[in-house]
Scaffold this active site. Structure first.
Site, short mmCIF file in Angstrom:
data_model
loop_
_atom_site.label_atom_id
_atom_site.label_comp_id
_atom_site.label_asym_id
_atom_site.label_seq_id
_atom_site.Cartn_x
_atom_site.Cartn_y
_atom_site.Cartn_z
N LYS A 75 9.22 -0.16 6.46
CA LYS A 75 8.32 0.49 5.50
C LYS A 75 8.90 1.87 5.15
CE LYS A 75 3.33 1.53 5.22
NZ LYS A 75 2.05 1.37 5.91
N SER A 152 -1.50 -0.83 3.33
CA SER A 152 -0.40 -0.26 2.59
C SER A 152 0.95 -0.90 2.89
CB SER A 152 -0.30 1.24 2.88
OG SER A 152 -0.10 1.46 4.26
N SER A 176 -3.51 -1.18 7.66
CA SER A 176 -2.33 -1.38 6.81
C SER A 176 -1.29 -2.36 7.33
CB SER A 176 -1.65 -0.04 6.55
OG SER A 176 -2.33 0.63 5.54
N1 GLN Z 1 -6.56 1.03 3.47
C1 GLN Z 1 -6.69 2.09 4.39
C2 GLN Z 1 -6.60 3.42 3.69
O1 GLN Z 1 -6.39 3.43 2.53
C3 GLN Z 1 -5.68 1.95 5.47
C4 GLN Z 1 -4.38 2.58 5.21
C5 GLN Z 1 -3.46 2.50 6.39
O2 GLN Z 1 -3.77 1.87 7.40
N2 GLN Z 1 -2.35 3.21 6.30
O3 GLN Z 1 -6.74 4.43 4.29
#
Ligand code: GLN
Length: 484
Positions: A75, A152, A176
């Site tokens: 990532k 993400s 994410s």
């Molecule tokens: N969807 C969640 C957010 O927008 C999780 C993001 C993540 O785990 N990095 O904060």
């Protein structure tokens, strides 16, 4: 197709010299060239260096670690020495940031001889549920390219599911790793907070961020976890807890294990396909000898609200370092220092990052701190207590990962709250610091993957993997292949 092999299978073939590392790496590169024009998972290609490294591994002919010679993707928030790293944000892409050092995780993988092919797409600074906030554009779901990959770590999940690599690294602050794995039909682990090091990974919300693997099987997750877990002097939040041989714990029996099904995770408006698949998964566990019972996690309803106060607060602090002075985006002819900061940050950050900086700054300001931040911290403790109490009655908890399968690209455009609600089943675990695994447990009528979430107490990552492995052995969902 060699790139479709699991880590375990590829290691066997490498060890027996049935294939070379170079062939394996080139197979992944060819696959990326063939499908990534449509999927848009890979944002930086490190192919020349990968082929060089593969040749070096072949020259030694030693495959002492199961990860030696295994190609993977990272990532775009993990620093790798000499490799552009942008968090998929214009603030680091303008004048591309090239880290002079390795994250602890990529360093540990390097020590094992794993080969990094490059960087994959993410929501900007990991803020989102759909990889739509990336400055590199959206990543498409390989099961239906009109749909999101989740986020993400959408790039990581797509790269694994569509066989562009053998495994990928992701981060999970509030879902994410788990949600994109669920949307794309692969397996991902959010480890116990402090099990893996955050050093060299760009922070979003430091008290919740974890890093973990996305793989094709649970056994592969165990292999990567053995390599990357453990105390790191460079991250004070890593725990001094011995790293088990996760692969050995996979095989122990399920008989008598108590599994809880929390009633708060079956809500109005969730998809019938998801509910059916998760209830059937519960039956699979019962048939394996587990004792499945309904439990209650009454604080679940406060999860999203609490998470979306705490996260912006930490975001507003973590994003302060991107000022355009030391690295990243710059602007010409500033009128003053303040003008410079304002223009760099206005141009560089996208709308979701700005929204969180503003909400966080507001919630932390004098007069509001007690009403929002302190209150949210108190509720966080109640949520953690919910899990502690539940784990006195059951050994593990299962639930859906998301209330629906992957949604269409653009479905939540202009509606951030609808997007935040996607995280409903994934916000509570991070606040309790517990491990949670996502793995395929079925498909919707329209052919989209459905994810099952398995949670365990802190530091019981091995138990969660064992339960996931037993499920995988009893079902065939993880073997379905994308058509692309
Ligand atoms: N969807 C969640 C957010 O927008 C999780 C993001 C993540 O785990 N990095 O904060």
């Amino acid at each position: 197709m060699l790139s479709a092999l699991t880590i375990t299978e590829a290691h066997e073939k490498l060890r027996k010299k049935e294939i070379s590392t170079e062939e394996l790496v080139r197979a992944c590169i060819d696959r990326i060239e063939a499908v990534d024009g449509i999927l848009n998972a890979v944002v930086h290609r490190n192919f020349e260096r990968a082929v060089e490294e593969a040749k070096m591994v072949d020259a030694t002919g030693e495959f002492s670690s199961p990860l030696t010679g295994i190609p993977y993707l990272t990532k775009d928030v993990f620093c790798e020495e000499g490799v552009p790293t942008t968090a998929c944000s214009n603030i680091l892409r303008g004048k591309t940031y090239i880290p002079p050092f390795d994250s602890t995780t990529t360093k540990r993988l390097k020590t094992c001889g794993a080969i990094s092919l490059g960087k994959v797409n993410t929501d900007e600074f990991t803020m989102g549920c759909s990889t739509e906030t990336s400055c590199h554009g959206v990543t498409r779901n390989p099961w239906d390219t009109t749909r999101v990959a989740g986020g993400s770590s959408g790039g990581s999940a797509v790269a694994v599911s569509s066989n562009e690599c053998l495994f990928a690294l992701g981060t999970d602050t509030g879902g994410s790793i788990r949600q994109p794995a669920g949307f794309c039909g692969c397996t991902g682990l959010r480890p116990t907070y402090g099990r893996t090091s955050r050093y060299g990974v760009m922070s979003m919300a430091s008290s919740l961020d974890t890093i973990g693997p996305l793989c094709k099987t649970v056994e592969d997750i165990a292999i990567v976890m053995e390599a990357i877990s453990g105390k790191d002097p460079l991250d004070a939040t890593t725990g001094n807890v011995p790293v088990p041989m996760y692969r050995q714990t996979l095989k122990s029996a399920m008989k008598g294990l108590r599994i809880g099904l929390p009633k708060e995770y079956f809500i109005d408006g969730m998809s019938d396909d998801v509910e059916r698949a998760v209830r059937e998964a519960a039956n699979v566990f019962a048939s394996l000898g587990a004792i499945v019972s309904e439990i209650s996690l009454p604080m679940t309803k406060y999860g999203v609200a609490t998470y979306y106060v705490l996260v912006p607060c930490e975001v507003s602090s973590n994003m302060a370092r991107y000022d355009g002075i030391r690295y990243g985006h710059t602007v010409e002819n500033p009128e003053s220092l303040l003008d410079y900061y304002e223009r760099v940050r206005s141009d560089g950050f996208g709308p979701e990052v700005k929204r969180r900086i503003m909400i966080g700054t507001f919630a932390l300001s004098a007069g509001y701190y007690d009403a929002y931040y302190r209150q949210a911290q108190k509720v966080r403790i109640l949520i953690a207590r919910d899990f502690e109490e539940a784990f006195q009655k059951v050994d593990a908890i299962i639930s859906p990962v998301s209330p629906t399968p992957a949604f269409t690209i653009g479905a939540h455009e202009g509606d951030p709250v609808a997007m935040y609600l996607e995280d409903i089943f994934m916000c509570p675990q991070p606040m309790a610091g517990i491990p949670a695994l996502s793995l395929p447990c079925g498909f919707s009528k329209s052919g989209l993957p459905i994810g099952l979430q398995i949670m365990g107490p802190q530091w019981e990552d091995g138990r969660v993997l064992k339960i996931g492995h037993a499920f995988e052995q009893a079902t065939e969902w993880h073997e379905r292949k994308v058509a692309i």
